[in-house]
Scaffold this active site. Structure first.
Site, PDB file in Angstrom:
ATOM      1  N   HIS A 146       1.016   1.052 -13.361  1.00 58.72           N
ATOM      2  CA  HIS A 146       1.759  -0.350 -13.735  1.00 58.72           C
ATOM      3  C   HIS A 146       3.249   0.024 -13.763  1.00 58.72           C
ATOM      4  O   HIS A 146       3.695   1.016 -14.181  1.00 58.72           O
ATOM      5  CB  HIS A 146       1.457  -0.850 -15.249  1.00 58.72           C
ATOM      6  CG  HIS A 146       2.121  -2.000 -15.662  1.00 58.72           C
ATOM      7  ND1 HIS A 146       1.881  -3.315 -14.930  1.00 58.72           N
ATOM      8  CD2 HIS A 146       3.012  -2.210 -16.310  1.00 58.72           C
ATOM      9  CE1 HIS A 146       2.790  -4.048 -15.494  1.00 58.72           C
ATOM     10  NE2 HIS A 146       3.508  -3.410 -16.503  1.00 58.72           N
ATOM     11  N   MET A 172      -4.017  -7.012  -6.981  1.00 55.02           N
ATOM     12  CA  MET A 172      -3.543  -8.294  -7.614  1.00 55.02           C
ATOM     13  C   MET A 172      -4.510  -9.152  -8.228  1.00 55.02           C
ATOM     14  O   MET A 172      -4.151 -10.497  -8.847  1.00 55.02           O
ATOM     15  CB  MET A 172      -2.483  -8.902  -6.887  1.00 55.02           C
ATOM     16  CG  MET A 172      -1.345  -8.201  -6.478  1.00 55.02           C
ATOM     17  SD  MET A 172      -0.416  -7.173  -7.571  1.00 55.02           S
ATOM     18  CE  MET A 172       0.369  -8.572  -8.651  1.00 55.02           C
ATOM     19  N   LEU A 190      -5.774  -6.531 -20.226  1.00 54.74           N
ATOM     20  CA  LEU A 190      -4.819  -6.462 -19.010  1.00 54.74           C
ATOM     21  C   LEU A 190      -3.653  -5.255 -19.373  1.00 54.74           C
ATOM     22  O   LEU A 190      -2.851  -5.692 -20.339  1.00 54.74           O
ATOM     23  CB  LEU A 190      -4.196  -7.751 -18.778  1.00 54.74           C
ATOM     24  CG  LEU A 190      -3.247  -7.701 -17.650  1.00 54.74           C
ATOM     25  CD1 LEU A 190      -4.000  -7.459 -16.503  1.00 54.74           C
ATOM     26  CD2 LEU A 190      -2.573  -9.112 -17.198  1.00 54.74           C
ATOM     27  N   ASP A 191      -3.332  -4.263 -18.518  1.00 55.60           N
ATOM     28  CA  ASP A 191      -2.399  -3.214 -18.830  1.00 55.60           C
ATOM     29  C   ASP A 191      -2.363  -2.626 -20.109  1.00 55.60           C
ATOM     30  O   ASP A 191      -1.276  -2.205 -20.709  1.00 55.60           O
ATOM     31  CB  ASP A 191      -0.911  -3.744 -18.321  1.00 55.60           C
ATOM     32  CG  ASP A 191      -1.011  -4.424 -17.121  1.00 55.60           C
ATOM     33  OD1 ASP A 191      -1.600  -4.084 -16.087  1.00 55.60           O
ATOM     34  OD2 ASP A 191      -0.165  -5.468 -16.766  1.00 55.60           O
ATOM     35  N   ILE A 218      -7.407  -9.707 -11.564  1.00 56.79           N
ATOM     36  CA  ILE A 218      -8.172  -8.985 -12.838  1.00 56.79           C
ATOM     37  C   ILE A 218      -9.555  -9.123 -12.561  1.00 56.79           C
ATOM     38  O   ILE A 218     -10.282  -9.975 -12.592  1.00 56.79           O
ATOM     39  CB  ILE A 218      -7.814 -10.021 -13.789  1.00 56.79           C
ATOM     40  CG1 ILE A 218      -6.161 -10.137 -14.109  1.00 56.79           C
ATOM     41  CG2 ILE A 218      -8.142  -9.687 -15.242  1.00 56.79           C
ATOM     42  CD1 ILE A 218      -5.792 -11.190 -15.056  1.00 56.79           C
ATOM     43  N   ARG A 223     -15.833 -15.891  -9.310  1.00 61.01           N
ATOM     44  CA  ARG A 223     -15.090 -14.986  -9.402  1.00 61.01           C
ATOM     45  C   ARG A 223     -16.229 -13.795  -9.733  1.00 61.01           C
ATOM     46  O   ARG A 223     -15.978 -12.503  -9.264  1.00 61.01           O
ATOM     47  CB  ARG A 223     -14.037 -14.955 -10.814  1.00 61.01           C
ATOM     48  CG  ARG A 223     -13.625 -13.807 -11.057  1.00 61.01           C
ATOM     49  CD  ARG A 223     -12.457 -14.146 -12.191  1.00 61.01           C
ATOM     50  NE  ARG A 223     -12.017 -12.919 -12.969  1.00 61.01           N
ATOM     51  CZ  ARG A 223     -12.180 -12.689 -14.175  1.00 61.01           C
ATOM     52  NH1 ARG A 223     -12.500 -13.276 -14.922  1.00 61.01           N
ATOM     53  NH2 ARG A 223     -11.690 -11.395 -14.669  1.00 61.01           N
ATOM     54  N   GLY A 269       0.706  -1.399  -0.102  1.00 69.59           N
ATOM     55  CA  GLY A 269      -0.092  -0.110  -0.090  1.00 69.59           C
ATOM     56  C   GLY A 269       0.821   1.183   0.075  1.00 69.59           C
ATOM     57  O   GLY A 269       0.202   2.382   0.471  1.00 69.59           O
ATOM     58  N   SER A 270       2.048   1.195  -0.572  1.00 71.28           N
ATOM     59  CA  SER A 270       2.748   2.549  -0.566  1.00 71.28           C
ATOM     60  C   SER A 270       2.177   3.562  -1.572  1.00 71.28           C
ATOM     61  O   SER A 270       2.272   4.837  -1.313  1.00 71.28           O
ATOM     62  CB  SER A 270       4.284   2.412  -1.071  1.00 71.28           C
ATOM     63  OG  SER A 270       4.402   1.967  -2.322  1.00 71.28           O
ATOM     64  N   ASN A 271       1.793   2.904  -2.562  1.00 70.75           N
ATOM     65  CA  ASN A 271       0.798   4.014  -3.654  1.00 70.75           C
ATOM     66  C   ASN A 271      -0.238   4.685  -2.888  1.00 70.75           C
ATOM     67  O   ASN A 271      -0.894   5.758  -2.925  1.00 70.75           O
ATOM     68  CB  ASN A 271       0.405   3.582  -4.711  1.00 70.75           C
ATOM     69  CG  ASN A 271       1.690   3.411  -5.765  1.00 70.75           C
ATOM     70  OD1 ASN A 271       1.990   4.606  -6.348  1.00 70.75           O
ATOM     71  ND2 ASN A 271       2.372   2.553  -6.000  1.00 70.75           N
TER      72      ASN A 271
END
Ligand code: GRF
Length: 225
Positions: free
Chosen positions: A114, A95, A149-150, A97, A70, A17-19
């Site tokens: 990212h 983490m 994805l990304d 999708i 999911r 959780g640094s961001n």
């Protein structure tokens, strides 16, 4: 003087959780255009959860194992997120999708960061891959989230030069410092109404971004030059 309206932002994390911390810190400035109102996680033991609580930010953990599949997990998460009425959903080391139905519910207002200069190195292990590819520069990218994805529209990139002797961990820590600058910046633009995601593109100040905004000190030279 009146305090400007700070728009509510929620952050989704799975790890340290640094961001998230950088976003909470920026959002606690009374002049910030946003404030982090709640942090969600799929990992009840994520270190970032305790950090969020210590920063007096509301948290909620949903355990994927408590759901049959999911789609049911994503639907419960989307319901919980929606109850916070966020202007923007911010993925910060989340983490999982997210499925198409989740993304549709937050269309145009979900962002990710990212740790590479996308479109280079989508997916995992980006620092090791940048070193193995003998890149001269590396960095991080903030982008809108789509089903690819990304692969959603790029907003801003922070670049750093790769130095001789760099390891995966030295690179990771310099890239992380860049992340902590560019993510609050992009979230701020969105919450000021300067940035949108529409028609498959990112728009800043009324103009479609043909390339992401670039920040950083790396020399602009190609890998082959
Ligand atoms: C960051 O490197 C981010 O780019 C990636 O996941 C990592 C999360 O780190 N998406 P942190 O949990 O914010 O410290």
């Amino acid at each position: 003087m009146s305090t400007p309206l700070r728009r509510p932002v929620v952050v989704l994390i799975s790890g340290r959780g640094s961001n998230m911390r950088s976003l909470i810190d920026h959002g606690s400035d009374p002049h910030s255009p946003f404030t982090v109102t709640k942090v969600f996680t799929d990992k009840p033991d994520a270190a970032g959860l305790g950090l969020a609580r210590s920063l007096r930010t509301a948290t909620q953990a949903l355990r994927p194992g408590d759901f049959e599949d999911r789609l049911l997990f994503d639907s419960a998460l989307a319901d919980a997120v929606e109850r916070s009425e966020p202007a923007l959903v911010v993925l910060a080391g989340f983490m999982r999708i997210l499925s198409a139905p989740f993304l549709r519910r937050f269309e145009g207002r979900i962002m990710n960061i990212h740790p590479s200069l996308l479109p280079k190195f989508p997916g995992l292990n980006t620092h090791a891959r940048a070193l193995a590819a003998q890149e001269r520069e590396h960095g991080a990218t903030v982008h809108f989230v789509t089903e690819q994805l990304d692969g959603g529209p790029l907003i801003v990139q922070g670049r750093i030069p790769i130095e001789t002797g760099d390891s995966e961990s030295t690179l990771a820590s310099r890239v992380l410092a860049v992340e902590h600058t560019i993510y609050p910046m992009a979230v701020g633009w969105f919450c000021e109404g300067r940035l949108q995601h529409r028609a498959g593109r990112a728009w800043l100040d009324g103009k479609a971004l043909l390339e992401p905004v670039q920040l950083g000190s790396a020399p602009a030279r190609s890998n082959h030059g």
